[in-house]
Scaffold this motif. Structure first.
Motif, PDB file in Angstrom:
ATOM      1  N   GLU A  21      -7.721 -11.440  12.367  1.00 26.63           N
ATOM      2  CA  GLU A  21      -7.750 -10.780  13.675  1.00 26.63           C
ATOM      3  C   GLU A  21      -6.363 -10.391  14.186  1.00 26.63           C
ATOM      4  N   ARG A  22      -5.552  -9.878  13.307  1.00 25.38           N
ATOM      5  CA  ARG A  22      -4.239  -9.342  13.698  1.00 25.38           C
ATOM      6  C   ARG A  22      -4.251  -7.848  13.427  1.00 25.38           C
ATOM      7  N   SER A  23      -3.481  -7.113  14.195  1.00 27.80           N
ATOM      8  CA  SER A  23      -3.473  -5.665  14.007  1.00 27.80           C
ATOM      9  C   SER A  23      -2.799  -5.316  12.683  1.00 27.80           C
ATOM     10  N   VAL A  24      -3.283  -4.237  12.100  1.00 26.91           N
ATOM     11  CA  VAL A  24      -2.700  -3.743  10.855  1.00 26.91           C
ATOM     12  C   VAL A  24      -1.227  -3.420  11.069  1.00 26.91           C
ATOM     13  N   GLU A  25      -0.898  -2.871  12.232  1.00 23.90           N
ATOM     14  CA  GLU A  25       0.496  -2.510  12.518  1.00 23.90           C
ATOM     15  C   GLU A  25       1.397  -3.746  12.526  1.00 23.90           C
ATOM     16  N   LYS A  26       0.910  -4.838  13.122  1.00 25.68           N
ATOM     17  CA  LYS A  26       1.704  -6.072  13.167  1.00 25.68           C
ATOM     18  C   LYS A  26       1.895  -6.644  11.761  1.00 25.68           C
ATOM     19  N   ILE A  27       0.811  -6.683  10.985  1.00 24.70           N
ATOM     20  CA  ILE A  27       0.896  -7.184   9.616  1.00 24.70           C
ATOM     21  C   ILE A  27       1.837  -6.314   8.793  1.00 24.70           C
ATOM     22  N   SER A  28       1.758  -5.004   9.002  1.00 27.02           N
ATOM     23  CA  SER A  28       2.632  -4.069   8.290  1.00 27.02           C
ATOM     24  C   SER A  28       4.096  -4.339   8.605  1.00 27.02           C
ATOM     25  N   LYS A  29       4.380  -4.529   9.874  1.00 29.02           N
ATOM     26  CA  LYS A  29       5.770  -4.767  10.298  1.00 29.02           C
ATOM     27  C   LYS A  29       6.317  -6.061   9.697  1.00 29.02           C
ATOM     28  N   SER A  31       5.128  -7.707   6.969  1.00 29.14           N
ATOM     29  CA  SER A  31       5.086  -7.743   5.500  1.00 29.14           C
ATOM     30  C   SER A  31       5.937  -6.674   4.829  1.00 29.14           C
ATOM     31  N   GLY A  32       6.176  -5.562   5.529  1.00 32.56           N
ATOM     32  CA  GLY A  32       6.902  -4.451   4.915  1.00 32.56           C
ATOM     33  C   GLY A  32       6.002  -3.524   4.118  1.00 32.56           C
ATOM     34  N   VAL A  33       4.692  -3.769   4.130  1.00 30.32           N
ATOM     35  CA  VAL A  33       3.724  -2.901   3.453  1.00 30.32           C
ATOM     36  C   VAL A  33       3.200  -1.918   4.491  1.00 30.32           C
ATOM     37  N   SER A  34       3.131  -0.646   4.139  1.00 30.59           N
ATOM     38  CA  SER A  34       2.760   0.367   5.128  1.00 30.59           C
ATOM     39  C   SER A  34       1.366   0.124   5.695  1.00 30.59           C
ATOM     40  N   SER A  36      -0.796   2.342   6.463  1.00 27.30           N
ATOM     41  CA  SER A  36      -1.805   3.184   5.796  1.00 27.30           C
ATOM     42  C   SER A  36      -2.294   2.536   4.497  1.00 27.30           C
ATOM     43  N   THR A  37      -1.405   1.846   3.808  1.00 30.61           N
ATOM     44  CA  THR A  37      -1.801   1.136   2.592  1.00 30.61           C
ATOM     45  C   THR A  37      -2.759  -0.002   2.928  1.00 30.61           C
ATOM     46  N   ILE A  38      -2.431  -0.769   3.945  1.00 31.64           N
ATOM     47  CA  ILE A  38      -3.283  -1.886   4.346  1.00 31.64           C
ATOM     48  C   ILE A  38      -4.642  -1.367   4.825  1.00 31.64           C
ATOM     49  N   ARG A  39      -4.646  -0.294   5.598  1.00 35.12           N
ATOM     50  CA  ARG A  39      -5.913   0.293   6.046  1.00 35.12           C
ATOM     51  C   ARG A  39      -6.755   0.755   4.854  1.00 35.12           C
ATOM     52  N   GLY A  40      -6.097   1.268   3.840  1.00 36.99           N
ATOM     53  CA  GLY A  40      -6.807   1.685   2.629  1.00 36.99           C
ATOM     54  C   GLY A  40      -7.544   0.527   1.976  1.00 36.99           C
ATOM     55  N   TRP A  41      -6.964  -0.670   1.995  1.00 38.34           N
ATOM     56  CA  TRP A  41      -7.641  -1.850   1.438  1.00 38.34           C
ATOM     57  C   TRP A  41      -8.872  -2.187   2.263  1.00 38.34           C
ATOM     58  N   VAL A  42      -8.675  -2.225   3.591  1.00 36.43           N
ATOM     59  CA  VAL A  42      -9.762  -2.594   4.498  1.00 36.43           C
ATOM     60  C   VAL A  42     -10.911  -1.595   4.398  1.00 36.43           C
ATOM     61  N   ASN A  43     -10.593  -0.326   4.224  1.00 39.49           N
ATOM     62  CA  ASN A  43     -11.611   0.726   4.146  1.00 39.49           C
ATOM     63  C   ASN A  43     -12.096   0.974   2.728  1.00 39.49           C
ATOM     64  N   ASP A  44     -11.681   0.137   1.792  1.00 34.56           N
ATOM     65  CA  ASP A  44     -12.107   0.217   0.386  1.00 34.56           C
ATOM     66  C   ASP A  44     -11.757   1.559  -0.263  1.00 34.56           C
ATOM     67  N   LEU A  50      -0.474  -6.375  -6.888  1.00 38.76           N
ATOM     68  CA  LEU A  50      -0.192  -7.798  -6.711  1.00 38.76           C
ATOM     69  C   LEU A  50       1.024  -8.012  -5.816  1.00 38.76           C
ATOM     70  N   ASN A  51       2.038  -7.166  -5.960  1.00 40.84           N
ATOM     71  CA  ASN A  51       3.232  -7.306  -5.112  1.00 40.84           C
ATOM     72  C   ASN A  51       2.898  -7.103  -3.643  1.00 40.84           C
ATOM     73  N   ASN A  52       2.170  -6.024  -3.331  1.00 33.73           N
ATOM     74  CA  ASN A  52       1.815  -5.772  -1.936  1.00 33.73           C
ATOM     75  C   ASN A  52       0.894  -6.858  -1.391  1.00 33.73           C
ATOM     76  N   ALA A  53      -0.063  -7.288  -2.196  1.00 35.29           N
ATOM     77  CA  ALA A  53      -0.962  -8.365  -1.766  1.00 35.29           C
ATOM     78  C   ALA A  53      -0.158  -9.622  -1.455  1.00 35.29           C
ATOM     79  N   GLN A  54       0.812  -9.927  -2.297  1.00 33.25           N
ATOM     80  CA  GLN A  54       1.639 -11.116  -2.087  1.00 33.25           C
ATOM     81  C   GLN A  54       2.413 -11.010  -0.775  1.00 33.25           C
ATOM     82  N   TRP A  55       2.992  -9.840  -0.489  1.00 31.69           N
ATOM     83  CA  TRP A  55       3.765  -9.664   0.748  1.00 31.69           C
ATOM     84  C   TRP A  55       2.883  -9.831   1.979  1.00 31.69           C
TER      85      TRP A  55
END
Length: 80
Positions: A21-29, A31-34, A36-44, A50-55
């Protein structure tokens, strides 16, 4: 989370992100992962590397680990 027969890193990541329950923008900031990339995971629409998942997991307080299982056990060979 998923089982071994149908494991999907993207599905697991989406489940964790929704649970946290955290915003994608906060997680992005953090983790350093964009975002849009994180939203792409959530939206399948994207599969996490593995590197991005780890971050992202690290930013959420999780640890991604890989564990090698012996394939020799299945083949009947003896381990050294």
């Amino acid at each position: 989370m998923g089982n071994k027969e149908s494991f999907s890193l993207a599905d697991e990541m989406a489940e964790i992100l929704n649970k946290e329950e955290r915003s994608v923008e906060k997680i992005s900031k953090i983790s350093g992962v964009s975002a849009s990339t994180i939203r792409g995971w959530v939206n399948d629409k994207k599969t996490p590397t593995l590197n991005n998942a780890q971050w992202v997991l690290s930013a959420l307080g999780y640890r991604l680990t890989l564990e090698k299982e012996s394939i020799l056990k299945e083949s009947g060979e003896k381990e050294k």
